[in-house]
Design an enzyme around this catalytic site. Structure first.
Site, PDB file in Angstrom:
ATOM      1  N   ASN A 130    -183.292  -8.285 -62.545  1.00 29.78           N
ATOM      2  CA  ASN A 130    -182.673  -9.130 -63.359  1.00 29.78           C
ATOM      3  C   ASN A 130    -181.126  -9.480 -63.102  1.00 29.78           C
ATOM      4  O   ASN A 130    -180.413 -10.379 -63.834  1.00 29.78           O
ATOM      5  CB  ASN A 130    -182.658  -8.913 -65.057  1.00 29.78           C
ATOM      6  N   LEU A 131    -180.918  -8.861 -61.964  1.00 33.05           N
ATOM      7  CA  LEU A 131    -179.467  -9.051 -61.433  1.00 33.05           C
ATOM      8  C   LEU A 131    -178.272  -8.656 -62.310  1.00 33.05           C
ATOM      9  O   LEU A 131    -177.117  -9.342 -62.041  1.00 33.05           O
ATOM     10  CB  LEU A 131    -179.194 -10.534 -60.792  1.00 33.05           C
ATOM     11  N   TYR A 170    -178.399   8.928 -71.002  1.00 34.36           N
ATOM     12  CA  TYR A 170    -179.011   8.685 -69.692  1.00 34.36           C
ATOM     13  C   TYR A 170    -180.174   9.589 -69.127  1.00 34.36           C
ATOM     14  O   TYR A 170    -181.224   9.374 -68.897  1.00 34.36           O
ATOM     15  CB  TYR A 170    -177.981   8.676 -68.462  1.00 34.36           C
ATOM     16  N   PHE A 198    -178.107  -0.924 -55.298  1.00 31.44           N
ATOM     17  CA  PHE A 198    -177.459  -0.115 -54.126  1.00 31.44           C
ATOM     18  C   PHE A 198    -178.778   0.652 -53.409  1.00 31.44           C
ATOM     19  O   PHE A 198    -179.066   0.253 -52.193  1.00 31.44           O
ATOM     20  CB  PHE A 198    -176.680   1.081 -54.699  1.00 31.44           C
ATOM     21  N   ILE A 233    -158.079   8.855 -59.862  1.00 34.29           N
ATOM     22  CA  ILE A 233    -157.951   9.339 -61.058  1.00 34.29           C
ATOM     23  C   ILE A 233    -159.154  10.562 -61.249  1.00 34.29           C
ATOM     24  O   ILE A 233    -160.194  10.221 -61.102  1.00 34.29           O
ATOM     25  CB  ILE A 233    -158.044   8.551 -62.659  1.00 34.29           C
ATOM     26  N   ILE A 234    -158.809  11.784 -61.384  1.00 29.64           N
ATOM     27  CA  ILE A 234    -159.851  12.763 -61.851  1.00 29.64           C
ATOM     28  C   ILE A 234    -159.692  13.178 -63.250  1.00 29.64           C
ATOM     29  O   ILE A 234    -158.897  13.678 -63.992  1.00 29.64           O
ATOM     30  CB  ILE A 234    -159.556  14.022 -61.014  1.00 29.64           C
ATOM     31  N   ASP A 262    -186.900  -9.266 -65.855  1.00 32.34           N
ATOM     32  CA  ASP A 262    -186.487  -8.060 -66.538  1.00 32.34           C
ATOM     33  C   ASP A 262    -187.524  -7.236 -66.988  1.00 32.34           C
ATOM     34  O   ASP A 262    -188.768  -7.535 -67.430  1.00 32.34           O
ATOM     35  CB  ASP A 262    -185.976  -8.651 -68.197  1.00 32.34           C
TER      36      ASP A 262
HETATM   37  P1  NAD Z   1    -177.888  -0.013 -59.206  1.00 29.76           P
HETATM   38  O1  NAD Z   1    -177.207   0.056 -60.532  1.00 29.76           O
HETATM   39  O2  NAD Z   1    -177.283  -0.271 -58.036  1.00 29.76           O
HETATM   40  O3  NAD Z   1    -179.302  -0.807 -59.083  1.00 29.76           O
HETATM   41  C1  NAD Z   1    -179.943  -0.664 -60.349  1.00 29.76           C
HETATM   42  C2  NAD Z   1    -180.750  -2.097 -60.272  1.00 29.76           C
HETATM   43  O4  NAD Z   1    -181.393  -2.431 -61.443  1.00 29.76           O
HETATM   44  C3  NAD Z   1    -179.709  -3.285 -60.145  1.00 29.76           C
HETATM   45  O5  NAD Z   1    -180.025  -4.207 -59.347  1.00 29.76           O
HETATM   46  C4  NAD Z   1    -180.056  -4.156 -61.809  1.00 29.76           C
HETATM   47  O6  NAD Z   1    -179.566  -5.358 -61.592  1.00 29.76           O
HETATM   48  C5  NAD Z   1    -181.245  -3.736 -61.873  1.00 29.76           C
HETATM   49  N1  NAD Z   1    -181.624  -3.657 -63.388  1.00 29.76           N
HETATM   50  C6  NAD Z   1    -180.869  -2.978 -64.199  1.00 29.76           C
HETATM   51  N2  NAD Z   1    -181.721  -3.395 -65.305  1.00 29.76           N
HETATM   52  C7  NAD Z   1    -182.593  -4.338 -65.147  1.00 29.76           C
HETATM   53  C8  NAD Z   1    -183.732  -4.691 -65.931  1.00 29.76           C
HETATM   54  N3  NAD Z   1    -183.876  -4.689 -67.498  1.00 29.76           N
HETATM   55  N4  NAD Z   1    -184.845  -5.339 -65.404  1.00 29.76           N
HETATM   56  C9  NAD Z   1    -184.727  -5.445 -64.098  1.00 29.76           C
HETATM   57  N5  NAD Z   1    -183.594  -5.108 -63.526  1.00 29.76           N
HETATM   58  C10 NAD Z   1    -182.727  -4.483 -63.851  1.00 29.76           C
HETATM   59  O7  NAD Z   1    -178.428   1.772 -58.980  1.00 29.76           O
HETATM   60  P2  NAD Z   1    -178.712   2.592 -58.017  1.00 29.76           P
HETATM   61  O8  NAD Z   1    -177.575   3.625 -57.810  1.00 29.76           O
HETATM   62  O9  NAD Z   1    -179.237   1.934 -56.880  1.00 29.76           O
HETATM   63  O10 NAD Z   1    -179.733   3.452 -58.781  1.00 29.76           O
HETATM   64  C11 NAD Z   1    -181.233   3.130 -58.611  1.00 29.76           C
HETATM   65  C12 NAD Z   1    -181.977   4.195 -59.178  1.00 29.76           C
HETATM   66  O11 NAD Z   1    -181.836   5.545 -58.861  1.00 29.76           O
HETATM   67  C13 NAD Z   1    -181.665   4.162 -60.876  1.00 29.76           C
HETATM   68  O12 NAD Z   1    -183.009   4.299 -61.441  1.00 29.76           O
HETATM   69  C14 NAD Z   1    -180.810   5.553 -60.817  1.00 29.76           C
HETATM   70  O13 NAD Z   1    -180.959   5.927 -62.373  1.00 29.76           O
HETATM   71  C15 NAD Z   1    -181.548   6.330 -59.939  1.00 29.76           C
HETATM   72  N6  NAD Z   1    -180.637   7.369 -59.551  1.00 29.76           N
HETATM   73  C16 NAD Z   1    -179.395   6.970 -58.907  1.00 29.76           C
HETATM   74  C17 NAD Z   1    -178.479   7.983 -58.499  1.00 29.76           C
HETATM   75  C18 NAD Z   1    -177.190   7.550 -57.706  1.00 29.76           C
HETATM   76  O14 NAD Z   1    -176.555   8.443 -57.470  1.00 29.76           O
HETATM   77  N7  NAD Z   1    -176.960   6.261 -57.164  1.00 29.76           N
HETATM   78  C19 NAD Z   1    -178.802   9.054 -58.858  1.00 29.76           C
HETATM   79  C20 NAD Z   1    -179.897   9.796 -59.536  1.00 29.76           C
HETATM   80  C21 NAD Z   1    -180.780   8.622 -59.899  1.00 29.76           C
HETATM   81  C1  UD1 Z   2    -174.287  10.552 -60.958  1.00 28.12           C
HETATM   82  C2  UD1 Z   2    -175.185   9.392 -60.645  1.00 28.12           C
HETATM   83  C3  UD1 Z   2    -176.257   9.359 -61.750  1.00 28.12           C
HETATM   84  C4  UD1 Z   2    -177.004  10.542 -61.597  1.00 28.12           C
HETATM   85  C5  UD1 Z   2    -176.072  11.925 -61.943  1.00 28.12           C
HETATM   86  C6  UD1 Z   2    -176.836  12.960 -61.467  1.00 28.12           C
HETATM   87  C7  UD1 Z   2    -173.820   7.729 -59.452  1.00 28.12           C
HETATM   88  C8  UD1 Z   2    -173.218   6.746 -59.647  1.00 28.12           C
HETATM   89  N1  UD1 Z   2    -174.472   8.180 -60.607  1.00 28.12           N
HETATM   90  O1  UD1 Z   2    -173.703  10.693 -62.140  1.00 28.12           O
HETATM   91  O2  UD1 Z   2    -177.207   8.285 -61.791  1.00 28.12           O
HETATM   92  O3  UD1 Z   2    -178.111  10.597 -62.214  1.00 28.12           O
HETATM   93  O4  UD1 Z   2    -175.026  11.718 -60.598  1.00 28.12           O
HETATM   94  O5  UD1 Z   2    -176.100  14.031 -62.019  1.00 28.12           O
HETATM   95  O6  UD1 Z   2    -173.851   8.630 -58.624  1.00 28.12           O
HETATM   96  N2  UD1 Z   2    -165.233  11.322 -61.847  1.00 28.12           N
HETATM   97  C9  UD1 Z   2    -163.900  11.272 -61.627  1.00 28.12           C
HETATM   98  N3  UD1 Z   2    -163.187  10.081 -61.565  1.00 28.12           N
HETATM   99  C10 UD1 Z   2    -163.592   9.125 -61.380  1.00 28.12           C
HETATM  100  C11 UD1 Z   2    -164.960   9.081 -61.566  1.00 28.12           C
HETATM  101  C12 UD1 Z   2    -165.773  10.048 -61.549  1.00 28.12           C
HETATM  102  O7  UD1 Z   2    -163.360  12.370 -61.680  1.00 28.12           O
HETATM  103  O8  UD1 Z   2    -163.102   8.138 -61.163  1.00 28.12           O
HETATM  104  C13 UD1 Z   2    -166.064  12.704 -61.709  1.00 28.12           C
HETATM  105  C14 UD1 Z   2    -166.726  12.630 -63.139  1.00 28.12           C
HETATM  106  O9  UD1 Z   2    -166.193  12.959 -64.387  1.00 28.12           O
HETATM  107  C15 UD1 Z   2    -167.990  13.403 -62.679  1.00 28.12           C
HETATM  108  C16 UD1 Z   2    -167.960  13.416 -61.042  1.00 28.12           C
HETATM  109  O10 UD1 Z   2    -166.834  12.402 -60.694  1.00 28.12           O
HETATM  110  O11 UD1 Z   2    -167.722  14.664 -62.710  1.00 28.12           O
HETATM  111  C17 UD1 Z   2    -169.032  12.450 -60.475  1.00 28.12           C
HETATM  112  O12 UD1 Z   2    -169.143  11.348 -61.267  1.00 28.12           O
HETATM  113  P1  UD1 Z   2    -170.215   9.982 -61.134  1.00 28.12           P
HETATM  114  O13 UD1 Z   2    -170.013   9.853 -59.473  1.00 28.12           O
HETATM  115  O14 UD1 Z   2    -169.942   8.998 -61.992  1.00 28.12           O
HETATM  116  O15 UD1 Z   2    -171.619  10.574 -61.023  1.00 28.12           O
HETATM  117  P2  UD1 Z   2    -172.108  11.591 -62.290  1.00 28.12           P
HETATM  118  O16 UD1 Z   2    -171.689  11.231 -63.534  1.00 28.12           O
HETATM  119  O17 UD1 Z   2    -172.340  12.921 -61.585  1.00 28.12           O
END
Ligand code: NAD
Ligand code: UD1
Length: 335
Positions: free
Chosen positions: A33-34, A142, A12, A201-202, A54
């Site tokens: 690695n998709l 994590y 993403f 769902i919360i 990977d």
């Molecule tokens: P994402 O899951 O959409 O993207 C992660 C990508 O890493 C995927 O395309 C997956 O195929 C690839 N991947 C996973 N394992 C792999 C491996 N072993 N080798 C090569 N590729 C691999 O996640 P995202 O939401 O885009 O997050 C990107 C980064 O930002 C992550 O490090 C995540 O921890 C960090 N981050 C995200 C959020 C968030 O809210 N989305 C918040 C804080 C930090």
């Molecule tokens: C998210 C990030 C993570 C990051 C972290 C920082 C994403 C996808 N993940 O995790 O990479 O490191 O913030 O805090 O953004 N919830 C519900 N119902 C649902 C799903 C979630 O109530 O169906 C609640 C969860 O319990 C949580 C909140 O929504 O309290 C956010 O959940 P989620 O979006 O999964 O993110 P984090 O766990 O905060």
């Protein structure tokens, strides 16, 4: 910065980052690695070089790091809630994979190593909003991997001179985020539920607070940190200061999607952090950072994209390393 590698570039945030780097006329290579799917490959500009590999594999990392000056390391297993019952898989990807990528980056003479850490590394903190100098207090596997790899970067900066730039993101959302993943991403999960005509769902009472940050508010800054002396080995929060409860978020999404649904409340998620949001003073001071997109505008753009994609089936894994910690929500496929 001329030749860059984005690990997790098919994900993403990674796929948006790749667009931004291409716009900045850089040579871009992706290592992925998709496991997160192929759906974002269709957005890649034709000049992007894709390595299907990977980050836990030394040869893949070596091949990917060759001729690169800056690595953006995003590849991760980023489902925070799922990491509690899949700690081995999580640590392999997030810790061993990150160290492997770092080692091969050092061997290839890479100058800059940008790491997407997370607000998760802070865990529960008494003092809010959280500043970068708070003592990291991770609450789940994590979060531990994010903290641990920050420590590795610090050590290898002193040993080798590779420059780490550590950005701590919050809850990022926007177009291209997977809607079929039941384990993470409350925004896409709620949007998908509404598209399917099902009640969101919360977990718990919905009073958990998060700073939901729109994708464009993290993509430009992550490029802008590179080359700033003040940010070498100096972690910085990146995201919005606007904070909402999960309940407010659910109500907004239901209203914006014009669906006649009510929120459903169930048991809390294991080791969920209740309230978490950050102080943005450091980013503002060091590189004039300001988030630009508010939740209403960001949700409108995300919903517009999601409607075009259409409803998705949630994809569950029958995989747990500690089954008794797998919450009923997942075993009964409740989301
Ligand atoms: P994402 O899951 O959409 O993207 C992660 C990508 O890493 C995927 O395309 C997956 O195929 C690839 N991947 C996973 N394992 C792999 C491996 N072993 N080798 C090569 N590729 C691999 O996640 P995202 O939401 O885009 O997050 C990107 C980064 O930002 C992550 O490090 C995540 O921890 C960090 N981050 C995200 C959020 C968030 O809210 N989305 C918040 C804080 C930090
Ligand atoms: C998210 C990030 C993570 C990051 C972290 C920082 C994403 C996808 N993940 O995790 O990479 O490191 O913030 O805090 O953004 N919830 C519900 N119902 C649902 C799903 C979630 O109530 O169906 C609640 C969860 O319990 C949580 C909140 O929504 O309290 C956010 O959940 P989620 O979006 O999964 O993110 P984090 O766990 O905060």
């Amino acid at each position: 910065m001329k030749t860059v590698l984005v690990t997790g570039g098919a994900g993403f945030i990674g796929s948006h980052l790749v667009d931004e780097l291409v716009n900045r006329k850089l040579n871009v290579r992706v290592l992925d690695n998709l496991v997160g799917g192929e759906q974002n490959l269709r957005y890649f500009h034709k000049e992007v070089e894709f390595v299907n590999g990977d980050c836990c594999n030394r040869l893949d990392c070596k091949r990917a790091a060759e001729g690169i000056d800056t690595v953006f390391h995003l590849a991760a297993h980023a489902a925070e809630g799922q990491s509690v019952f899949t700690p081995v898989f999580n640590a392999k990807t997030n810790l061993v994979g990150s160290i492997t990528m770092l080692a091969e980056a050092i061997n290839a003479g890479v100058e800059n190593f940008v790491f997407t850490s997370s607000i998760a590394a802070y865990g529960s903190q008494k003092k809010l909003p959280i500043r970068e100098d708070a003592i990291l207090n991770p609450d789940d596997p994590y979060a531990i991997t994010k903290k641990a790899f920050e420590d590795y970067l610090h050590i290898y900066y002193h040993l080798t001179g590779i420059k780490p730039y550590i950005v701590r993101f919050f809850n990022v959302y926007g177009p291209r985020q997977r809607m079929d993943d039941p384990y993470r991403g409350v925004v896409p999960i709620f949007v998908n539920k509404c598209l399917k005509g099902e009640r969101p769902i919360i977990f718990g009472d919905g009073l958990q607070k998060r700073a939901f940050t729109y994708i464009s508010d993290v993509v430009e800054p992550i490029c802008d940190v590179v080359g700033r002396k003040s940010l070498v080995d100096n972690p910085v929060n990146i995201g919005t200061e606007e904070v909402h409860t999960v309940k407010e978020l659910g109500e907004k999404i239901i209203e914006k999607m014009h669906v006649n649904l009510e929120l459903q409340f169930i048991e809390e998620r294991t080791s969920d952090v209740k309230v978490t949001y950050c102080d943005m003073g450091k980013a503002r001071k060091l590189f004039a950072y300001e988030a630009k997109v508010g939740l209403d505008q960001g949700l409108d753009k995300t919903i517009e994209w999601a409607k075009k994609e259409g409803p998705q089936e949630f994809r569950y894994f029958n995989y747990s390393e500690i089954p008794k910690l797998t919450s009923k929500t997942y075993t009964t496929k409740k989301i």
